[in-house]
Enzyme design. Structure first.
Site, short mmCIF file in Angstrom:
data_model
loop_
_atom_site.label_atom_id
_atom_site.label_comp_id
_atom_site.label_asym_id
_atom_site.label_seq_id
_atom_site.Cartn_x
_atom_site.Cartn_y
_atom_site.Cartn_z
N LYS A 107 0.86 -1.19 0.00
CA LYS A 107 0.00 0.00 0.00
C LYS A 107 0.89 1.23 0.00
O LYS A 107 2.02 1.18 0.49
CB LYS A 107 -0.89 0.01 1.25
CG LYS A 107 -2.16 0.82 1.08
CD LYS A 107 -3.19 0.02 0.29
CE LYS A 107 -4.48 0.77 0.10
NZ LYS A 107 -5.51 -0.10 -0.48
N GLY A 219 -20.58 6.42 2.85
CA GLY A 219 -19.70 6.75 1.73
C GLY A 219 -20.53 6.90 0.47
O GLY A 219 -21.60 6.29 0.31
N GLY A 221 -18.51 7.32 -2.64
CA GLY A 221 -17.42 7.41 -3.61
C GLY A 221 -17.49 6.24 -4.57
O GLY A 221 -18.56 5.67 -4.82
N ASN A 222 -16.34 5.87 -5.11
CA ASN A 222 -16.28 4.82 -6.12
C ASN A 222 -16.95 3.52 -5.67
O ASN A 222 -17.79 2.96 -6.36
CB ASN A 222 -14.80 4.57 -6.49
CG ASN A 222 -14.66 3.41 -7.43
OD1 ASN A 222 -14.57 2.27 -7.00
ND2 ASN A 222 -14.67 3.68 -8.72
P1 NAD Z 1 -13.62 7.56 -2.48
O1 NAD Z 1 -12.60 8.57 -2.14
O2 NAD Z 1 -14.08 7.43 -3.90
O3 NAD Z 1 -14.94 7.78 -1.58
C1 NAD Z 1 -14.89 7.88 -0.20
C2 NAD Z 1 -16.27 8.32 0.26
O4 NAD Z 1 -16.30 8.33 1.69
C3 NAD Z 1 -16.68 9.74 -0.18
O5 NAD Z 1 -18.03 9.74 -0.56
C4 NAD Z 1 -16.50 10.57 1.09
O6 NAD Z 1 -17.39 11.68 1.13
C5 NAD Z 1 -16.89 9.54 2.13
N1 NAD Z 1 -16.44 9.86 3.49
C6 NAD Z 1 -15.20 10.27 3.89
N2 NAD Z 1 -15.19 10.48 5.21
C7 NAD Z 1 -16.44 10.18 5.66
C8 NAD Z 1 -17.07 10.20 6.92
N3 NAD Z 1 -16.41 10.56 8.02
N4 NAD Z 1 -18.37 9.84 7.00
C9 NAD Z 1 -19.07 9.50 5.90
N5 NAD Z 1 -18.52 9.46 4.69
C10 NAD Z 1 -17.23 9.79 4.56
O7 NAD Z 1 -13.04 6.16 -1.96
P2 NAD Z 1 -13.39 4.70 -2.45
O8 NAD Z 1 -12.45 4.33 -3.54
O9 NAD Z 1 -14.84 4.56 -2.64
O10 NAD Z 1 -12.93 3.85 -1.16
C11 NAD Z 1 -13.74 3.73 -0.01
C12 NAD Z 1 -13.17 2.64 0.89
O11 NAD Z 1 -13.07 1.41 0.16
C13 NAD Z 1 -11.75 2.88 1.45
O12 NAD Z 1 -11.67 2.25 2.72
C14 NAD Z 1 -10.86 2.13 0.47
O13 NAD Z 1 -9.62 1.78 1.03
C15 NAD Z 1 -11.73 0.93 0.21
N6 NAD Z 1 -11.43 0.23 -1.04
C16 NAD Z 1 -11.49 0.87 -2.24
C17 NAD Z 1 -11.24 0.15 -3.39
C18 NAD Z 1 -11.37 0.78 -4.76
O14 NAD Z 1 -11.22 0.05 -5.77
N7 NAD Z 1 -11.68 2.05 -4.87
C19 NAD Z 1 -10.89 -1.21 -3.34
C20 NAD Z 1 -10.86 -1.83 -2.09
C21 NAD Z 1 -11.14 -1.10 -0.95
#
Ligand code: NAD
Length: 428
Positions: A107, A219, A221-222
């Site tokens: 990471k 959340g 996000g993605n």
């Molecule tokens: P992202 O940055 O696209 O989205 C994160 C979301 O979380 C946003 O909507 C943000 O507003 C929200 N957020 C942040 N702080 C918050 C809080 N205190 N309360 C409520 N919402 C909050 O990130 P992502 O890619 O969607 O990743 C989210 C999680 O999934 C992370 O833990 C990441 O490590 C994990 N993850 C992501 C992937 C991937 O392919 N993107 C793969 C495996 C794991």
């Protein structure tokens, strides 16, 4: 009395130690797997748009590569720490092992807040990161990917810098690339869809039909957006989502009891997954405090934001209606909360299984890049479904056979595979 701040790495180590005890691993294996193999911490000086120089801290941690080259995202976050990155690297090792792909775990992170950085400044951080670590990463050593607040564009800047240094085209250096430049179709959807493939299997075990369930998601996000999309296609209803409001510096939960409209919310969200609260109110959403996502009358909770969001302090807010928690985020449930959830017999699909769709698709991207032959989206998502479903069944079969919780069963499978690879190589 002051409480000790939460430390993700201590949590990851405690999880590992508990499984190591269960498996009777000897001291050498425990020492090797309880810490990263290699870690790098470095400065990234950047000339900012106003002419000043700001120095950002970057980390790359390679936890274990016995099963194949290391794989893991790079996140940009103002609260990033070396210990968070260590924990995430260790979880990547287990994640790749549980879905049985030939990769190890790593990471990376940069302490920065892209909300306050221009495109140019972000590009300089990406290029500076690669310049510091180009000798220790690469297609056969360690392959990065996007994560929190990093995108395909960040990956492309990093790839371009890496290729300039090595004077070669090396698309296998990085995954999460734009589709037109060696990325895989389906990568954007992969993690969220993977979460829902495992939810679908868990619902079968629980004897529930998706159309009879409601979900609340932390959340937007993605991961969350694509999980919501596929869950709704299966007939489920999402009644609440929560996200971070950059302007107000707080999290909000947006609720519509008859079900949120994904497209409508996407239309008022920024690229960081933050929803405009006044526009949401105009569209008829209730605006509740950030933690309210946890206390909704739903059957399914999907924490898909950050780590340690469900803790000893708020776990009691989970309603009795909740039958299933799918960990879209990494480490969203703290250890004390996890124990309380086990007590209540709520079915948990642990992070290392639930969100493994992203790394699985990244692996597919490497395979396609190596062949220089790219699959259609349906083929990618079909292969992803097969991988995720077989991993879910393997974990669930072991859980039933040995009377384990899903998290413990997933860890037992993952840690045994990695320990075996270390033994087979003669490392321990
Ligand atoms: P992202 O940055 O696209 O989205 C994160 C979301 O979380 C946003 O909507 C943000 O507003 C929200 N957020 C942040 N702080 C918050 C809080 N205190 N309360 C409520 N919402 C909050 O990130 P992502 O890619 O969607 O990743 C989210 C999680 O999934 C992370 O833990 C990441 O490590 C994990 N993850 C992501 C992937 C991937 O392919 N993107 C793969 C495996 C794991």
């Amino acid at each position: 009395m002051q409480t000790k701040p939460f430390n993700s790495f201590e949590m990851a180590q405690a999880q590992f130690e508990s499984v190591a005890g269960q498996l009777g691993l000897d001291a050498g294996v425990r020492q090797l797997l309880g810490w990263p193999l290699r870690e790098y911490s470095f400065a990234i000086p950047v000339r900012m748009d106003d002419g000043s120089v700001q120095v950002f801290r970057g980390y790359r941690v390679q936890h274990n590569d016995a099963r194949g080259p290391c794989k893991g995202g790079i996140r940009f976050h103002p609260m990033e720490t070396l210990d968070t990155v260590r924990a995430l690297a260790m979880w990547m090792t287990w994640k790749c092992a549980v879905v049985d792909i030939p990769l190890g775990g790593a990471k990376g992170g940069v302490v920065c807040d892209p909300h306050n950085l221009t495109e140019w400044e972000q590009e300089q951080i990406c290029r500076g990161f690669v310049r510091q670590i180009a000798g220790n990463m690469g297609p056969t050593q360690d392959v990065p990917a996007p994560d929190v607040m990093t995108s395909a564009q960040h990956m492309l800047w990093m790839l371009d810098e890496f290729e300039s240094i090595h004077r070669a085209r090396l698309p296998g250096f990085i995954t999460g690339k734009p589709v037109e430049l060696g990325g895989s179709m389906g990568r954007r959807e992969a993690t969220g869809y993977g979460v829902v493939f495992t939810i679908r299997e868990a619902l079968k075990e629980l004897g529930l039909r998706a159309q009879d369930t409601r979900a609340s998601v932390q959340g937007f996000g993605n991961v969350a957006q694509h999980a919501i999309s596929l869950y709704r296609q299966m007939g489920g209803t999402v009644i609440a989502v929560s996200c971070w409001d950059q302007e107000d510096q707080v999290a909000y939960t947006f609720r519509k009891k008859e079900g949120i409209d994904l497209e409508e919310l996407l239309g008022i969200a920024d690229r960081f997954g933050g929803i405009d609260d006044s526009k949401a109110r105009d569209l008829g959403y209730e605006t509740l405090p950030g933690e309210a996502w946890l206390e909704q009358e739903v059957e399914i909770l999907i924490p898909a934001a950050l780590e340690n969001q469900v803790s000893a302090e708020n776990v009691d807010r989970i309603r009795d209606s909740v039958k299933l928690i799918a960990e879209g985020a990494n480490g969203p449930i703290g250890p004390k909360a996890d124990a309380a959830i086990k007590e209540r017999d709520i079915f948990v699909i642990p992070d290392l299984l639930a969100n493994a769709g992203g790394v699985t698709c990244s692996y597919f991207e490497q395979v396609q890049s190596n062949m220089n032959y790219f699959w259609e989206k349906d083929e990618v998502l079909g292969k992803l479904d097969v991988k995720m479903t077989s991993a879910f069944i393997a974990v669930s079969d072991l859980a039933k056979r040995d009377n384990l919780h899903m998290r413990d069963a997933a860890y037992v499978i993952a840690v045994s595979r990695v320990a075996q690879a270390c033994r087979d190589r003669g490392w321990v």
